[in-house]
Design an enzyme around this catalytic site. Sequence first.
Site, PDB file in Angstrom:
ATOM      1  N   THR A 218      48.185 -41.205 -85.980  1.00 54.05           N
ATOM      2  CA  THR A 218      46.905 -41.445 -85.326  1.00 54.05           C
ATOM      3  C   THR A 218      45.948 -40.319 -85.653  1.00 54.05           C
ATOM      4  O   THR A 218      46.361 -39.169 -85.753  1.00 54.05           O
ATOM      5  CB  THR A 218      47.053 -41.547 -83.790  1.00 54.05           C
ATOM      6  OG1 THR A 218      45.757 -41.634 -83.216  1.00 54.05           O
ATOM      7  CG2 THR A 218      47.801 -40.383 -83.184  1.00 54.05           C
TER       8      THR A 218
ATOM      9  N   GLU B 168      50.006 -42.958 -78.847  1.00 58.25           N
ATOM     10  CA  GLU B 168      50.987 -42.071 -78.212  1.00 58.25           C
ATOM     11  C   GLU B 168      51.715 -42.749 -77.062  1.00 58.25           C
ATOM     12  O   GLU B 168      52.675 -42.223 -76.517  1.00 58.25           O
ATOM     13  CB  GLU B 168      50.283 -40.803 -77.681  1.00 58.25           C
ATOM     14  CG  GLU B 168      49.883 -39.818 -78.761  1.00 58.25           C
ATOM     15  CD  GLU B 168      48.480 -40.056 -79.319  1.00 58.25           C
ATOM     16  OE1 GLU B 168      47.977 -41.190 -79.193  1.00 58.25           O
ATOM     17  OE2 GLU B 168      47.905 -39.101 -79.877  1.00 58.25           O
TER      18      GLU B 168
ATOM     19  N   LYS C 131      35.282 -44.174 -82.424  1.00 59.10           N
ATOM     20  CA  LYS C 131      36.134 -45.351 -82.629  1.00 59.10           C
ATOM     21  C   LYS C 131      35.267 -46.530 -83.044  1.00 59.10           C
ATOM     22  O   LYS C 131      34.520 -47.078 -82.249  1.00 59.10           O
ATOM     23  CB  LYS C 131      36.942 -45.674 -81.385  1.00 59.10           C
ATOM     24  CG  LYS C 131      38.196 -46.445 -81.777  1.00 59.10           C
ATOM     25  CD  LYS C 131      39.189 -46.524 -80.661  1.00 59.10           C
ATOM     26  CE  LYS C 131      40.568 -46.892 -81.217  1.00 59.10           C
ATOM     27  NZ  LYS C 131      41.478 -47.341 -80.187  1.00 59.10           N
TER      28      LYS C 131
ATOM     29  N   TRP D 278      39.737 -45.097 -85.954  1.00 56.59           N
ATOM     30  CA  TRP D 278      39.147 -43.780 -85.730  1.00 56.59           C
ATOM     31  C   TRP D 278      38.396 -43.228 -86.930  1.00 56.59           C
ATOM     32  O   TRP D 278      38.807 -43.410 -88.071  1.00 56.59           O
ATOM     33  CB  TRP D 278      40.240 -42.771 -85.372  1.00 56.59           C
ATOM     34  CG  TRP D 278      40.893 -43.037 -84.056  1.00 56.59           C
ATOM     35  CD1 TRP D 278      42.180 -43.429 -83.854  1.00 56.59           C
ATOM     36  CD2 TRP D 278      40.306 -42.931 -82.755  1.00 56.59           C
ATOM     37  NE1 TRP D 278      42.415 -43.567 -82.513  1.00 56.59           N
ATOM     38  CE2 TRP D 278      41.290 -43.278 -81.816  1.00 56.59           C
ATOM     39  CE3 TRP D 278      39.027 -42.573 -82.290  1.00 56.59           C
ATOM     40  CZ2 TRP D 278      41.053 -43.277 -80.440  1.00 56.59           C
ATOM     41  CZ3 TRP D 278      38.801 -42.579 -80.926  1.00 56.59           C
ATOM     42  CH2 TRP D 278      39.791 -42.925 -80.015  1.00 56.59           C
TER      43      TRP D 278
HETATM   44  P1  AMP Z   1      44.653 -45.604 -80.530  1.00 55.14           P
HETATM   45  O1  AMP Z   1      45.647 -44.519 -80.407  1.00 55.14           O
HETATM   46  O2  AMP Z   1      44.034 -45.677 -81.879  1.00 55.14           O
HETATM   47  O3  AMP Z   1      45.200 -46.899 -80.066  1.00 55.14           O
HETATM   48  O4  AMP Z   1      43.456 -45.260 -79.580  1.00 55.14           O
HETATM   49  C1  AMP Z   1      43.623 -44.989 -78.219  1.00 55.14           C
HETATM   50  C2  AMP Z   1      42.294 -44.632 -77.601  1.00 55.14           C
HETATM   51  O5  AMP Z   1      41.391 -45.735 -77.757  1.00 55.14           O
HETATM   52  C3  AMP Z   1      42.318 -44.342 -76.139  1.00 55.14           C
HETATM   53  O6  AMP Z   1      42.707 -43.025 -75.846  1.00 55.14           O
HETATM   54  C4  AMP Z   1      40.874 -44.626 -75.760  1.00 55.14           C
HETATM   55  O7  AMP Z   1      40.043 -43.535 -76.106  1.00 55.14           O
HETATM   56  C5  AMP Z   1      40.531 -45.804 -76.648  1.00 55.14           C
HETATM   57  N1  AMP Z   1      40.775 -47.068 -75.945  1.00 55.14           N
HETATM   58  C6  AMP Z   1      41.851 -47.878 -76.037  1.00 55.14           C
HETATM   59  N2  AMP Z   1      41.702 -48.958 -75.258  1.00 55.14           N
HETATM   60  C7  AMP Z   1      40.523 -48.841 -74.642  1.00 55.14           C
HETATM   61  C8  AMP Z   1      39.791 -49.625 -73.702  1.00 55.14           C
HETATM   62  N3  AMP Z   1      40.239 -50.781 -73.250  1.00 55.14           N
HETATM   63  N4  AMP Z   1      38.597 -49.151 -73.287  1.00 55.14           N
HETATM   64  C9  AMP Z   1      38.104 -47.979 -73.741  1.00 55.14           C
HETATM   65  N5  AMP Z   1      38.729 -47.202 -74.638  1.00 55.14           N
HETATM   66  C10 AMP Z   1      39.929 -47.622 -75.085  1.00 55.14           C
END
Ligand code: AMP
Length: 544
Positions: free
Chosen positions: A187, A332, A442, A447
């Site tokens: 990630t 994570e 994002k 990312w």
């Molecule tokens: P990832 O590890 O790429 O799945 O990203 C995780 C991150 O995405 C989280 O820590 C949040 O910052 C963002 N994220 C995931 N789901 C949501 C959601 N439903 N609303 C807002 N941010 C989200």
Amino acid sequence: MQGLMMQQPLLVASLLAHAERHHGGQEIVSRRVEGDIHRYRYRDLAQRARRMANVLEGLGVKPGERVGTLAWNGYRHMELYFAVSGSGSVLHTLNPRLHVDQLAYIIEHAEDRVVFFDATFLPLIESVAPRVKSPKVFVAMTDRAHMPQANDLTGMLMCYEDLLELHDDVFEWPLLDENSASSLCYTSGTTGNPKGVLYSHRSTLLHTYAAALPDSLNCSARDVILPVVPMFHVNAWGLPYIACMVGAKLVFPGPALDGKSLYELIEAEQVTLSAGVPTVWQGLLTHVGERQETFASMRRTIIGGAPCPTAMTAQFQERYQVDVLHAWGMTELSPVGTVCSFKPHQLSLSTEERYTVQAKQGRSVFGIDMKIVGPDGEALPWDGHAAGDLLVRGQWVTRQYFGAGDGDASPLRDGWFPTGDVAKIDPDGFMQITDRSKDVIKSGGEWISSTDIENVACLHPEVATAVCIAARHPKWDERPLLLIVKKPGSALGGGEMLAFFDGRVAKWWTPDAVVFVESVPLGATGKVLKNQLRDQYRDYYLSA
Ligand code: AMP
């Protein structure tokens, strides 16, 4: 006194064995990169996964070694999910949207022994191969007739279906330690180099049980599940494992994620439940809206990865009678942390009040404990107002990144994982993200590192200071916006600045716009006060 129950390790292969035994006739349908629709059943999946386990052994892959995949959602990818983890090696899903330098870094860091790839990713593989010491074997996930021409991979390229042909399907899934590693996903959701999250068989199985529950992702044998969320991004939110556990029909979209292709697949295969990021659903809703279509079978959609806008929830629910399940998670966290499913007393709320609930990221699934803390680390109340750093702990939360040495600091704070999200929690336990403390962007569910963008911009000889921030975007949720302080006398223009990113970062990482400013606000220690800039420019693309 000890309990007197059997000790059966929680293993990924047991999911497949269960699906073969109890749901062997259930279908798996895939749109292939070859362009056609492929269909077979769980019993075929299981049989081919065993063959593939024999292939891996034949290639000399040892238990614990990493096997990379660079692939869309499809049945061959699913076979690798089980063949690799089931046989004791580690499935390393690679994100094809990354820049080739990052991919090379990740492959080297993980020391992948073999990389399997969809033929469409050949150019990426050809660029990566000379930059990495290992692997020396690249397997194109196709048959002989569709093998790509690859002059640069002489001696290293193999064909998936040819390899399967060479082996039989007699393979005993080994009885592994349930705490051994099953899969790995990097990630860039923090600053610095991408970091690997190493899941175990046990964490994956516990996550699967919890994520399948009715108040979680709500999956059953009567569902037809379309995971649009990629299998290279946190294991498609665990849906491949969940589908095996519950015996649901699976529908894989391959590379065709546009509204028209998704809609056709949803209708043709009678999909009941889909899952993806808001950006993908925007494309689908636009397509369906323009043609005044309806959904004949789809009843639920899981939306996460980024905040689900209320307008989207309302459109799905009111116009198409598709219930929205807003969910939050992280790489994570395997990834499911919270899901926004109603408690009984909320069912009698007005429509508007229910939308207010659904805008929240939801309540903890059993197995995930969360808290919010203030700057002093003290826990804040769950009153729906106080906002603080969101920390979590649980059986499927990482405690250390892959490859961290003994001297490397643990990411944990007193046993809790800091998510980098800022949130409030209401008295019903519904968490709502209000901000982000990690300095990343994002875009469309993937990312972009603001630091990397700033570092590239600073290489330009006429740039004095570069700051990259996340600005809201109607289609991609967020896009990078670049703020530049020029060196005295510079006539640098926006076009030239943006062209400077060509070849230096993935194309979609290039900021959409540059704003030239006289200065940027600095804190006492000389650090740029990004929060101030974010507040000022957050809506730049919305008002453009
Ligand atoms: P990832 O590890 O790429 O799945 O990203 C995780 C991150 O995405 C989280 O820590 C949040 O910052 C963002 N994220 C995931 N789901 C949501 C959601 N439903 N609303 C807002 N941010 C989200």
